[in-house]
Design a protein around this motif. Structure first.
Motif, short mmCIF file in Angstrom:
data_model
loop_
_atom_site.label_atom_id
_atom_site.label_comp_id
_atom_site.label_asym_id
_atom_site.label_seq_id
_atom_site.Cartn_x
_atom_site.Cartn_y
_atom_site.Cartn_z
N MET A 1 0.84 -1.20 0.00
CA MET A 1 0.00 0.00 0.00
C MET A 1 0.88 1.26 0.00
O MET A 1 1.86 1.35 0.72
CB MET A 1 -0.87 -0.02 1.28
CG MET A 1 -1.80 1.13 1.36
SD MET A 1 -2.75 1.03 2.88
CE MET A 1 -3.68 2.50 2.71
N THR A 2 0.52 2.22 -0.84
CA THR A 2 1.36 3.43 -0.89
C THR A 2 0.95 4.40 0.21
O THR A 2 -0.23 4.58 0.49
CB THR A 2 1.20 4.15 -2.24
OG1 THR A 2 -0.18 4.32 -2.47
CG2 THR A 2 1.85 3.38 -3.36
N VAL A 3 1.96 4.96 0.79
CA VAL A 3 1.71 5.95 1.83
C VAL A 3 2.21 7.28 1.31
O VAL A 3 3.31 7.36 0.77
CB VAL A 3 2.47 5.56 3.11
CG1 VAL A 3 2.30 6.64 4.15
CG2 VAL A 3 1.97 4.23 3.63
N GLN A 4 1.38 8.30 1.44
CA GLN A 4 1.80 9.63 0.99
C GLN A 4 2.98 10.08 1.83
O GLN A 4 2.92 10.04 3.05
CB GLN A 4 0.63 10.60 1.14
CG GLN A 4 0.90 11.93 0.49
CD GLN A 4 -0.05 13.00 1.00
OE1 GLN A 4 -0.89 12.76 1.85
NE2 GLN A 4 0.11 14.19 0.47
N ALA A 5 4.06 10.47 1.18
CA ALA A 5 5.25 10.87 1.93
C ALA A 5 5.38 12.39 1.98
O ALA A 5 4.94 13.08 1.07
CB ALA A 5 6.48 10.27 1.29
N ILE A 6 5.97 12.86 3.05
CA ILE A 6 6.29 14.28 3.14
C ILE A 6 7.78 14.40 2.87
O ILE A 6 8.57 13.59 3.33
CB ILE A 6 5.90 14.87 4.52
CG1 ILE A 6 6.34 16.34 4.60
CG2 ILE A 6 6.48 14.08 5.67
CD1 ILE A 6 5.87 17.05 5.86
N LYS A 7 8.14 15.42 2.08
CA LYS A 7 9.54 15.59 1.70
C LYS A 7 10.20 16.61 2.61
O LYS A 7 9.59 17.65 2.92
CB LYS A 7 9.60 16.13 0.27
CG LYS A 7 9.88 15.08 -0.76
CD LYS A 7 10.46 15.75 -2.01
CE LYS A 7 10.87 14.70 -3.00
NZ LYS A 7 10.18 14.75 -4.26
#
Lengths: 543, 266
Positions: A1-7
């Motif tokens: 499952m993809t998790v939205q990442a913070i950069k």
């Protein structure tokens, strides 16, 4: 499952040598000793470096430099915390944020139709209060820049304030965010967490996170942060948060907002360099102190007051029999110190609260209060009421007078027993357990024959039990009782620390609350974000 | 028995600053309060009412001011007054001490003609003139006692303990009379919840020039001979010199004497 990442953002560090700093343990101990402890008065603070950065680039430069030699870093705000969070017991470096205290912007969030202010972490609550009251803002700090936000704010006939109001208004914003600070008025407004729109944090790798509330939520308990050297995965702790007011341990929820992981994290994850705070419309208030000839009547009144419609107190505060006794005694010795009319002879306990004031509604509101008092078989005559600012200040002073008296008593006893200190609890329980908990406190303390006084935020089921040991033996006895109270609070669905936090002195109580497993989960979050334990090691749990 | 207490709403003085450029008062954000000396006068009235129930004392408070001065009168009702009047009219605007005392005298004479005692504060903390009490008494032609500390009743007379520069005097006067009060408790009373409710059910009447037929030519700016030329903050006092006599009192006394001679004080 993809998790939205913070950069993370890469911020160019400034020249390290140009940063204002003090070097050398001796110099710091001799000339800058105030930076070695906080209001907890814990001994043992020491440091080789003391930094006073003025902007984020300097903070980045400091962290990069300190990282090279694994030098531990303690982050300091105004050092008003009382659990030792800002005491550098591991030595190394102190970053004092006091020079990053400017107001950087003011904006209006169109989506939620609310004003917010952008500040540096070093600004104090008092400074912020004055600035907002007088609307003393530079016209060129509007957000977005070039807009007329500040002009509109000044023209707005309404007044605004920042509702977080711990007793210590000299606290710095950064510290209050790290501690998720709260105070009497959190009964209505909640703790700091509810008022933070956005923060910028420098992480232990020197990279910066810019987190706006609502943009990064955990998915199935996982956060992902993309850094220049790879992704960091954070698994949020799986324990359940208490339903009562709480400032102990890391905040967690499976779908929580990333910003909430940082709020209340006691400086474990990074240095906050900027924050945006929501503002609330200011309304005048009417304050009351009502006295009771029986403690249970006061508890009854509190639950009625909480449930009733038509009155919305900002705070509900309690004074027990011993607190009232201390105030009466002080009033005889030094009436001006208490600065109140003579306390009623048969008063055993008291409740102080307020509600919104307008000349049109005051009679209606007070009639409701009167009815509630009658329901508790209590007289409306044993009360004080006022709504002018100067009277509200008096009520506030009256609430703060008890801890002051207690601190003076302990200071006196310290002369004979150097190691003596008061034992102040900070526990909360859920609404349905308030009375049981109050009875448990009273009964236990009476049985043990200890001197004590109880006061505080009863609206949140969060009173401060203060044990005043008369000798070292009683101090030990008090400590054992403290632990008993912590166990009972947890049993009643509450928290071992509702507002002061854990810091360096309440580790054992956090263990009671979340168990070893819970603490281990918190450690894993720490290790994901700060594997070297660079920041504020020994806050919340031992390294 | 009827006691009239004259009161004034003032800005909270310790929070008022003077704009150094324009010389005007900066009142922004400063709360309006009941003048503390007027509150002392009210305290004296309430004490008399409690002390002498046989006199059936009724306390009537009276003020001249803009409509918002009602708030100060409401406070007097919370703190024990029975009835309040506010003389409020654009025609009063700009009144100085003389015009104000005339308006208050008219108010007393027409609204409470059967008054027995008038109590006032010694002065208002905004203007600090201390003229109005004396002028009211003169307008009414009744005795006045200034700098009162404590008042007691004795048949149709009052006895007043009054401050003097050396200490105090006890002075007696026949009623009706006016007493201005110069000091009181440094701990303000607080009303109970019931008293705050009751205050809003007591009569508070706003009265205009027309309502009680006040001579318009004697009130307002045109009837006010006082001219304020300039408002300024008093210059800070220069630091004095302290002669420490703890070690050698004789030498200190000598030094003091030399100082006094040098400056021609002795």
């Amino acid at each position: 499952m993809t998790v939205q990442a913070i950069k993370t953002e890469i911020v160019q560090p400034s020249d390290f040598e140009s940063i204002r700093m003090v070097k050398g343990a001796d110099t710091i101990a001799k000339q800058y000793s105030v930076y070695l402890t906080d209001e907890s008065r814990i001994d043992g603070g020491h440091a080789e470096w003391l930094f006073f950065p003025t902007n984020e680039q300097e903070v980045v430069a400091i962290i990069q430099k300190m990282r090279e030699n694994n030098t531990p870093i303690t982050i300091e705000g105004a050092r008003t915390g009382i659990v030792g969070g800002a005491v550098p017991i591991d030595g190394g470096a102190i970053i004092s944020m006091e020079r990053m205290n400017e107001v950087k912007g003011l904006g209006f969030d169109e989506t939620v139709q609310r004003w917010y202010i952008r500040v540096g972490p070093g600004i104090t609550l008092n400074e912020l209060k004055t600035i907002l009251k007088q609307k003393k803002l530079d016209d060129n700090i509007s957000i977005p820049s070039g807009s007329d936000a500040v002009k509109r704010f000044k023209e707005d006939k309404k007044s605004y304030f920042y509702p977080v109001a711990p007793t210590e208004m000299s606290a710095a914003i950064g510290g209050t965010i790290a501690a998720n600070a709260s105070g009497a008025t959190s009964f209505k407004y909640g703790p700091t967490r509810n008022w933070i729109r956005r923060i910028r944090v420098v992480l232990s790798n020197g990279e910066v996170l810019d987190i706006t509330r609502g943009q990064y939520k955990a998915q199935d308990g996982i956060f992902r942060i993309s850094t220049s050297t790879g992704d960091i995965e954070i698994k949020v702790p799986s324990y359940t948060m208490p339903k009562a007011k709480n400032a102990a341990g890391l905040y967690t929820k499976p779908d929580m907002d990333l910003i909430d992981l940082f709020i209340g994290s006691e400086g474990l994850f990074g240095v906050i360099t900027e924050a945006e705070l929501w503002l609330e419309e200011y309304h005048p208030a009417c304050g009351c102190v009502v006295f009771f000839d029986d403690a249970d009547k006061a508890f009854n009144f509190v639950s009625l007051l909480r449930e009733t419609d038509g009155i919305e107190p900002e705070f509900i505060e309690y004074f027990d029999e011993n607190a009232i006794k201390l105030l009466k005694q002080k009033q005889e010795e030094d009436p001006k110190f208490v600065n109140m009319p003579k306390i009623f002879d048969n008063a055993i306990s008291a409740i102080s609260f307020d509600f919104l004031y307008s000349e049109e509604t005051i009679v209606k509101s007070l009639e409701i209060v009167k009815q509630l008092l009658e329901q508790c078989n209590s007289s409306v005559d044993m009360s004080w009421c006022g709504y002018e600012d100067r009277e509200l200040e008096r009520f506030k002073h009256f609430r703060h007078a008890v801890p002051e008296i207690v601190n003076n008593i302990i200071a006196e006893r310290k002369k004979k027993y150097h190691g003596i200190h008061k034992l102040g609890t900070d526990m909360s329980v859920t609404n349905e357990h308030l009375v049981d908990m109050m009875h448990f406190y009273q009964q236990t303390l009476r049985e043990e024959g200890l001197e004590y006084a109880i006061w505080g935020h009863i609206g949140d089921n969060h009173v401060h039990v203060n044990i005043l040991p008369r000798n070292m033996e009683e101090l030990e006895k008090g400590k054992a009782i403290y632990k008993k109270f912590a166990q009972k609070a947890v049993e009643y669905g509450g928290s071992v620390s509702a507002e002061h936090g854990i810091g360096k002195i309440k580790h054992e109580y956090l263990l009671i609350m979340f168990g070893k497993e819970g603490i281990d989960e918190m450690k894993r979050v720490k290790e994901a974000l700060d594997p070297q334990y660079l920041f504020c090691a020994n806050n919340m749990f031992p390294k | 028995m009827k006691i009239v207490v004259c009161i004034k709403q003032v800005p909270e003085a310790d929070k008022v600053a003077i704009d150094p450029e324009t010389g005007t008062l900066i009142r922004e954000g400063v709360a309006s309060i009941l003048n503390p000396f007027c509150e002392y006068a009210l305290d004296v009235a309430v004490k008399l009412k409690e002390q002498f129930p046989e006199h059936n004392i009724e306390i009537i408070t009276l003020s001249m001011g803009p409509p918002q001065a009602k708030q100060a009168l409401i406070r007097t009702l919370e703190l024990g007054a029975d009835k309040a009047y506010l003389l409020s009219d654009r025609k009063f605007a700009g009144s100085d001490c003389l015009a104000t005392s005339y308006a208050l005298k008219e108010g007393i004479a027409k609204l409470v003609p059967d008054f027995d005692l008038i109590l006032t504060g010694k002065q208002a903390i905004d203007g600090d003139t201390a003229q109005v009490p004396a002028e009211i008494a003169e307008h009414l032609g009744i005795p006045q006692i200034t700098y009162g500390l404590d008042v007691t009743l004795n048949n149709r007379r009052i006895e007043v303990k009054k401050e003097t520069e050396e200490g105090y005097q006890v002075v007696s006067a026949r009623l009706p009379a006016l007493v201005s009060i110069s000091r009181g408790s440094n701990i303000r009373r607080l009303p109970s919840i019931q008293e705050v409710i009751n205050a809003r059910r007591k009569p508070l009447e706003v009265v205009s020039v027309e309502d009680i037929k006040i001579d318009e030519t004697k009130v307002g700016l045109k009837a006010s001979p006082t001219q304020v030329v300039k408002i300024f903050a008093p210059p800070p006092k220069a630091a004095g010199e302290i002669i420490d006599g703890r070690d050698d009192p004789k030498a200190a006394a000598k030094k003091l004497l030399e100082f006094l001679i040098e400056h021609k004080f002795v």
